[in-house]
Design a protein around this motif. Structure first.
Motif, short mmCIF file in Angstrom:
data_model
loop_
_atom_site.label_atom_id
_atom_site.label_comp_id
_atom_site.label_asym_id
_atom_site.label_seq_id
_atom_site.Cartn_x
_atom_site.Cartn_y
_atom_site.Cartn_z
N VAL A 49 0.85 -1.18 0.00
CA VAL A 49 0.00 0.00 0.00
C VAL A 49 0.89 1.24 0.00
O VAL A 49 1.73 1.38 0.89
N PRO A 50 0.74 2.12 -0.99
CA PRO A 50 -0.12 1.92 -2.15
C PRO A 50 0.42 0.82 -3.07
O PRO A 50 1.60 0.49 -3.01
N SER A 51 -0.45 0.32 -3.91
CA SER A 51 -0.05 -0.79 -4.79
C SER A 51 0.55 -0.28 -6.10
O SER A 51 0.95 -1.08 -6.95
N PHE A 52 0.62 1.05 -6.25
CA PHE A 52 1.21 1.66 -7.44
C PHE A 52 1.69 3.05 -7.07
O PHE A 52 1.19 3.65 -6.10
N ASP A 53 2.65 3.58 -7.83
CA ASP A 53 3.08 4.97 -7.62
C ASP A 53 1.91 5.88 -7.98
O ASP A 53 1.30 5.74 -9.05
N ASN A 54 1.59 6.84 -7.09
CA ASN A 54 0.48 7.74 -7.39
C ASN A 54 0.80 9.16 -6.94
O ASN A 54 1.72 9.40 -6.15
N SER A 55 0.01 10.07 -7.48
CA SER A 55 0.27 11.49 -7.22
C SER A 55 -0.24 11.89 -5.84
O SER A 55 -1.35 11.53 -5.44
N ALA A 56 0.56 12.70 -5.15
CA ALA A 56 0.18 13.18 -3.83
C ALA A 56 -0.69 14.43 -3.90
O ALA A 56 -1.20 14.87 -2.87
N MET A 57 -0.86 14.99 -5.09
CA MET A 57 -1.67 16.21 -5.21
C MET A 57 -2.10 16.43 -6.66
O MET A 57 -1.65 15.74 -7.58
N ASP A 58 -2.99 17.40 -6.84
CA ASP A 58 -3.39 17.80 -8.20
C ASP A 58 -2.24 18.60 -8.82
O ASP A 58 -1.71 19.52 -8.19
N GLY A 59 -1.88 18.25 -10.05
CA GLY A 59 -0.77 18.97 -10.69
C GLY A 59 -0.42 18.37 -12.04
O GLY A 59 -1.31 17.95 -12.80
N TYR A 60 0.88 18.31 -12.30
CA TYR A 60 1.38 17.84 -13.60
C TYR A 60 2.55 16.88 -13.38
O TYR A 60 3.48 17.19 -12.63
#
Length: 414
Positions: A49-60
């Motif tokens: 957990v998490p099971s994939f790399d993901n974004s910590a915020m809204d952005g680019y």
């Protein structure tokens, strides 16, 4: 069997816990309903957990090295929402990304939207130079596969349930709740509602202990059978205890446990099983009884017996210091006692006591402690006014500014 001398609280607790073997009855309960239960096996994660790399915020999302080659301006490619599949990031491109969305393969940073200017429909300008890994929650950074997140014996709380859900556990194996029979003795006790307060006969009192003891037991996860008030009659007392031993793990009473006190409970327990009368070196709460009761009609049925003092504050304190860890131990809980915190006393206690004292105190606006003026064991208003206890060692006076051991009711009553 009577104790020849005062027993320290630590000695009494040690003796009591030696008798409190875990019940070893387990249930498989919905995670939604597991609050307050005790884990009967380790909680182990089968996933990361998490099971994939993901974004910590809204952005680019971008590849950091691309900024040097394009003067901070990148072509705008895919748009990635949480729960969507992300394709690989093309060289020289940025991806619009939202919190929790998977980071596309090839991207190594996320820049929050406030640090990016939209040049036109297909290009964006980055105003800051990010560092690799920025604003990316990496796979497994919270929980690694096969990690023991919570060991057996952990008492579950709301955050524990959220943790269980985060690794996909819809059910948990927990210890069954202890079954406790609660009753009062004494013809002087009147139940609220049985008579108008203004008509209360002289020499009688309303039964307050029964109400807070039942509530405390239920907060500890017990299934309580309230057997009411048993009249002062030897045969009825024996019959009530014998029946209470059937299907219950613990019988809890208050009053009638002082050495030499006229009472029908002591001989009844002794006839049906075994009783130890302890004189505890604490104030309030000196008298305390522990034993076991066998059922006359069902010889295979047996229950622990605990008798608390009758004065309400004595009953409350001995419950919190002794019955609470006993009941938790029956459930296999490993964290049995509340750890004190150091607080500043803003009062004087000029006279020490040879016994260990539990003083009712309240936190003030200056983060110090005030003392309730009447510390009598019969003054229940002191416990309502207070938000905790000072655990004061024997022979110890207190002066303003002294640091003392504070036990919060919030912790003790949960």
């Amino acid at each position: 069997m009577n104790s020849p001398s005062l027993l320290s609280l630590d000695e009494a607790l040690q003796k009591l816990l030696l008798c409190a073997q875990p019940l070893n009855r387990v249930l498989n309960v919905s995670t939604f309903r597991a609050d307050g239960y005790v884990l009967a096996q380790d909680m182990v994660s089968e996933i990361q957990v998490p099971s994939f790399d993901n974004s910590a915020m809204d952005g680019y999302a971008l590849r950091v090295c691309d900024l040097d080659l394009n003067d901070g301006v990148l072509k705008l490619g895919q748009r990635i929402l949480a729960g969507q599949f992300a394709s690989s990031l093309n060289k020289g491109e940025a991806a619009r990304i939202f919190t929790g969305a998977p980071v596309p393969l090839g991207a190594d940073a996320v820049v929050m939207q406030e640090d990016v200017i939209v040049v036109d429909d297909s290009h964006v300008r980055f105003q800051t130079l990010p560092t690799p890994g920025q604003c990316i929650r990496k796979k497994g950074e919270d929980i690694d596969k096969d990690t023991v997140l919570l060991p057996k014996g952990t008492r579950l709380d709301p955050t524990s349930l959220g943790l269980a859900a985060s690794i996909g556990l819809s059910n948990l194996v927990v210890s069954e709740r202890p079954k406790v029979a609660l009753f009062s003795t004494g013809d002087e006790l009147i139940m609220p509602g049985d008579i108008e307060p203004r008509l209360l006969p002289s020499g009688t009192i309303f039964n307050s202990n029964r109400f807070f003891l039942r509530s405390l037991l239920e907060r500890l996860g017990c299934e309580v059978t309230d057997l009411g008030n048993v009249p002062d009659d030897p045969e009825q007392t024996i019959a009530a205890l014998s029946q209470a031993a059937i299907g219950h793990d613990l019988i809890l009473t208050s009053g009638g446990v002082s050495v030499g006190e006229a009472d029908f409970v002591k001989p009844a327990v002794q006839k049906l099983g075994e009783l130890h009368l302890w004189a505890l070196s604490i104030k309030p709460g000196k008298p305390f009884a522990y034993g076991h009761v066998n059922s006359q009609s069902r010889p295979d049925q047996k229950a622990h017996f605990i008798g608390l003092p009758g004065n309400p504050v004595s009953s409350l304190v001995t419950f919190l210091m002794l019955v609470r860890p006993f009941v938790l131990s029956l459930q296999g809980c490993t964290d049995l006692t509340v750890k004190p915190s150091l607080k500043r006393a803003d009062f004087s206690l000029l006279k020490s006591d040879k016994r260990r004292e539990f003083l009712r105190v309240k936190r003030n606006q200056n983060d110090g402690l005030d003392l309730f003026p009447n510390q009598s064991s019969g003054v229940l208003t002191s416990a309502v006014w207070a938000d905790g206890l000072i655990d004061n060692p024997p022979g110890t006076t207190i002066a303003p500014g002294d640091m003392v051991n504070f036990l919060s009711f919030k912790d003790l009553m949960s």
